[in-house]
Scaffold this active site. Structure first.
Site, short mmCIF file in Angstrom:
data_model
loop_
_atom_site.label_atom_id
_atom_site.label_comp_id
_atom_site.label_asym_id
_atom_site.label_seq_id
_atom_site.Cartn_x
_atom_site.Cartn_y
_atom_site.Cartn_z
N PHE A 34 0.80 -1.22 0.00
CA PHE A 34 0.00 0.00 0.00
C PHE A 34 0.84 1.28 0.00
CE2 PHE A 34 -2.74 -3.27 1.99
CZ PHE A 34 -3.73 -3.28 1.02
N GLN A 102 4.80 -8.19 9.61
CA GLN A 102 4.28 -6.82 9.54
C GLN A 102 2.96 -6.80 8.78
OE1 GLN A 102 8.14 -5.54 7.73
NE2 GLN A 102 7.95 -3.79 9.09
N ASP A 105 -2.76 -9.43 6.75
CA ASP A 105 -3.68 -10.14 5.85
C ASP A 105 -4.08 -11.54 6.29
OD1 ASP A 105 -1.33 -11.68 5.14
OD2 ASP A 105 -0.82 -10.15 3.64
N HIS A 122 1.83 -5.60 13.55
CA HIS A 122 1.09 -4.42 13.09
C HIS A 122 -0.42 -4.66 13.12
CE1 HIS A 122 4.79 -2.67 10.73
NE2 HIS A 122 4.92 -2.61 12.04
N CYS A 130 -14.07 -2.61 19.30
CA CYS A 130 -14.74 -1.44 19.86
C CYS A 130 -13.75 -0.73 20.77
CB CYS A 130 -15.99 -1.85 20.64
SG CYS A 130 -16.78 -0.43 21.46
N SER A 197 11.37 -4.13 3.72
CA SER A 197 12.44 -3.15 3.48
C SER A 197 13.25 -2.90 4.75
CB SER A 197 11.84 -1.83 2.99
OG SER A 197 10.89 -1.34 3.93
#
Length: 257
Positions: A34, A102, A105, A122, A130, A197
């Protein structure tokens, strides 16, 4: 390839392997990085969509959920690639200590790595939380609410704000997962970083912690990383394909069918 043989030999000799994966590990599953050109950060401003703004501004909450709706529609259809299945095979061989990822998905779990062995530092796209009563819902629950017309989904129990269970900008990293990742990194004998990276901290510190603990370090990434100079082996190729080739050689060397 000589490097693949070398890494396969390292795996054969190892007993506690930590596999660390970043966004590049899932791109072969059709999940975009992304941050790359054309990704969601070209459409939305990441400096605006941080946690403090999410908490105080309805317009930011609408943008945040619109962004996550786009991401979820991609991720829910994604399937594990050859690399994910190769990591799961390391688990089946009894070599894998854990996966530190990280990625949000859930593809490592879909490939067969037990959920308790995956440290999602992450967060995860599979659930929403909530922020008031801390009730957790499946991600599809919030998606259905949005399809029904709710721009900012709210909790059924207390009407509190719902938020994807991922780490937002200016949100603290999950304490348990981060601490556990440091412990596992320091105690492994081989640390294999793939598709990252290695620039986002504290995640990027894990390879250093592993090396300081005496582990071998392997880095698989299409581009250079700041930790390449510390690595025992670096391969700049597609990570899923490369991981599959490595584990295939391990299988041949150990005659595991």
């Amino acid at each position: 390839m000589e490097q693949i043989e070398l890494i396969a030999d390292m795996i054969v000799q190892s007993k506690k392997i930590v596999v660390f994966t970043g966004a590049g590990f899932s791109t072969e599953s059709g999940v975009p990085d992304f941050r790359s050109p054309g990704g969601v950060w070209d459409v939305f401003d990441p400096s605006e969509l941080n946690l403090p703004n999410f908490l105080r501004r309805e317009d930011v909450r609408e943008k945040y959920w619109k962004m996550h709706k786009m991401m979820w529609e991609t991720i829910r259809e994604a399937k594990p690639n050859a690399g994910h299945f190769a990591v799961a095979e390391l688990h089946q061989m009894g070599k894998l200590d854990c996966v530190i990822t990280q990625n949000t998905d859930g593809l490592h779990q879909k490939a067969g790595v037990p959920a308790e062995m995956v440290l999602e530092i992450h967060g995860t796209m599979q659930f929403v939380d909530c922020l008031d009563c801390h009730k957790r819902y499946p991600r599809s629950h919030a998606h259905d609410k949005m399809l029904a017309g709710e721009k900012v989904p709210r909790c059924n129990s207390c009407n509190g704000l719902l938020k994807p269970a991922t780490v937002a900008f200016e949100q603290s990293m999950p304490e348990r997962e981060t601490r556990e990742a440091e412990v596992r990194s320091s105690g492994c004998d081989l640390f294999l970083a793939a598709g990252s990276s290695l620039v986002v901290y504290p995640a990027a510190q894990m390879p250093v912690i592993a090396k300081q603990g005496g582990a071998k370090l392997v880095i698989l990434n299409l581009t250079e990383t700041p930790h390449d100079r510390h690595a025992d082996v670096v391969i700049a190729e597609k990570t899923g394909e490369t991981m599959a080739k490595i584990v295939s050689r391990v299988r041949e060397k150990t005659k595991v069918k």
